[in-house]
Design an enzyme around this catalytic site. Structure first.
Site, PDB file in Angstrom:
ATOM      1  N   ASP A  78      -3.835   2.199  -2.351  1.00 35.99           N
ATOM      2  CA  ASP A  78      -3.186   3.468  -2.696  1.00 35.99           C
ATOM      3  C   ASP A  78      -4.170   4.605  -2.446  1.00 35.99           C
ATOM      4  O   ASP A  78      -5.140   4.778  -3.191  1.00 35.99           O
ATOM      5  CB  ASP A  78      -2.745   3.462  -4.151  1.00 35.99           C
ATOM      6  CG  ASP A  78      -1.872   2.254  -4.482  1.00 35.99           C
ATOM      7  OD1 ASP A  78      -1.096   1.844  -3.610  1.00 35.99           O
ATOM      8  OD2 ASP A  78      -1.988   1.726  -5.598  1.00 35.99           O
ATOM      9  N   SER A  83       0.848  -1.196   0.000  1.00 39.47           N
ATOM     10  CA  SER A  83       0.000   0.000   0.000  1.00 39.47           C
ATOM     11  C   SER A  83       0.880   1.241   0.000  1.00 39.47           C
ATOM     12  O   SER A  83       2.089   1.157   0.229  1.00 39.47           O
ATOM     13  CB  SER A  83      -0.913   0.041   1.242  1.00 39.47           C
ATOM     14  OG  SER A  83      -1.863  -0.990   1.223  1.00 39.47           O
ATOM     15  N   SER A 131      -2.857  -3.476  -3.941  1.00 39.38           N
ATOM     16  CA  SER A 131      -2.213  -2.348  -3.271  1.00 39.38           C
ATOM     17  C   SER A 131      -3.249  -1.310  -2.882  1.00 39.38           C
ATOM     18  O   SER A 131      -4.055  -0.869  -3.706  1.00 39.38           O
ATOM     19  CB  SER A 131      -1.166  -1.710  -4.189  1.00 39.38           C
ATOM     20  OG  SER A 131      -0.435  -0.721  -3.513  1.00 39.38           O
TER      21      SER A 131
END
Length: 344
Positions: free
Chosen positions: A274, A234, A272
């Site tokens: 983000d 992340s 991920s």
């Protein structure tokens, strides 16, 4: 701070850097850490706290917006930011399984100075962000406690450490030791110098994709590229400025954080989380007040490209800085993650 003058990492910059090249170059912004490291117990984690200004944030909120670039994340407080366009608490960063503990501690922190919360007015929207540090840290141990959150809040200052400190202690970026990174840029609008500051908690990407100033970095000597090529982890990105912007404009600025991530080699992978949060100290929303009308200033969209470009640069350098200041760490299950300095 940011990239030091003698750093082996070099990047092209269009805009002048701020005085300290940190997000705290935006007047009023402060950052503090509480770092938890115990190699024998496989503890590599912590808390990082960001104050948008030095006053009472609940009573004097800052205008803000978010951009959920890829929503594989467990952060708290983003929904109300999107709905009301304000932040009313310090922003915390920690590991994924410590979000609950951090929220609880931040609630108690806010109640201490605001006796009206939950009594004569509404409750409070605490903002806690996270990345998964479980590859290095004993994340199941949930080692972050209330006192650690308080320490991070109390340690907040204009100058702060970067790299594997605070919430960044157990983070991995592009297969290398990541963590906390920051940078700032000066933007001139109508002959007035403003500041755009960025800060990241870098924990994304995989080996082989890292680019520095557009050039690929070979890390094969110290880490193996993942065969599946899957981007996991992340990144939390904060963008602060003293430029007068509306919530709509701040949301547009937050989206431009993706440019900085792309420049360093991220493709915003499926696994991920983000997330970008942008706020301005120039526009405040009072919780109380005699007037029903609040004056808000904003720049003309015809000059906002400067802000977009400065944001991209500051985010890009913040990622580099998180790598530049980090150290090689051996964590849980013998996982060894090398610092970028081992390559350069």
């Amino acid at each position: 701070m940011g990239l030091s003058k003698d750093s082996k990492i070099k990047m092209t910059s269009v805009f002048k850097r701020g005085e300290n090249n940190l997000i705290t170059d935006v007047p009023g912004v402060k950052v503090g850490h509480c770092t938890l490291k115990d190699a024998e117990r496989d503890i590599h984690t912590g808390v990082t706290a960001i104050f948008p200004h030095e006053g009472n944030l609940f009573k004097d909120k800052v205008l803000a917006a978010t951009s959920v670039i890829n929503g594989f994340g467990k952060s708290a407080g983003l929904v109300q930011i999107d709905e009301l366009g304000t932040i009313e608490t310090p922003i915390l960063m920690t590991n994924t399984l410590s979000v609950g503990a951090a929220v609880d501690a931040l609630i108690r922190y806010m109640l201490k100075d605001n006796e009206d919360i939950g009594v004569s007015t509404g409750t409070v929207n605490c903002v806690v962000t996270e990345c998964n540090d479980g590859e290095i840290n004993d994340i199941r141990g949930q080692h972050v406690k209330q006192e650690h959150v308080y320490q991070a809040l109390e340690n907040a200052d204009v100058i702060f450490d970067e790299g594997d400190v605070g919430a960044g202690s157990g983070m991995i970026c592009m297969g290398l030791k990541g963590g906390i990174g920051s940078a700032s840029r000066i933007v001139n609008i109508d002959d007035i110098d403003y500041t755009v500051g960025a800060m990241v908690l870098s924990n994304f990407g995989f080996p082989g994709l890292l680019r520095i100033d557009g050039k690929p970095v070979d890390v094969s000597s110290i880490t193996e590229r993942k065969e599946d090529g899957v981007e996991k982890g992340s990144v939390i990105i904060l963008v602060a400025t003293d430029i007068p912007l509306s919530e709509r404009q701040l949301r547009r600025v937050a989206k431009r954080a993706t440019v900085g991530l792309a420049r360093v080699g991220s493709y915003l992978g499926n696994g991920s989380g983000d997330i970008a949060i942008a706020f301005t100290t120039a526009n405040r929303m009072p919780h109380y007040g005699d007037s029903s009308v609040v004056d808000i200033k904003m720049i003309n969209d015809r000059v906002i490209d400067k802000v977009f470009q400065a944001t991209a640069e500051a985010v890009e350098e913040s990622v580099y800085s998180s790598l530049d200041h980090a150290h090689t760490v051996t964590g849980i299950r013998g996982k060894k993650v090398y610092a970028l300095s081992e390559v350069l």
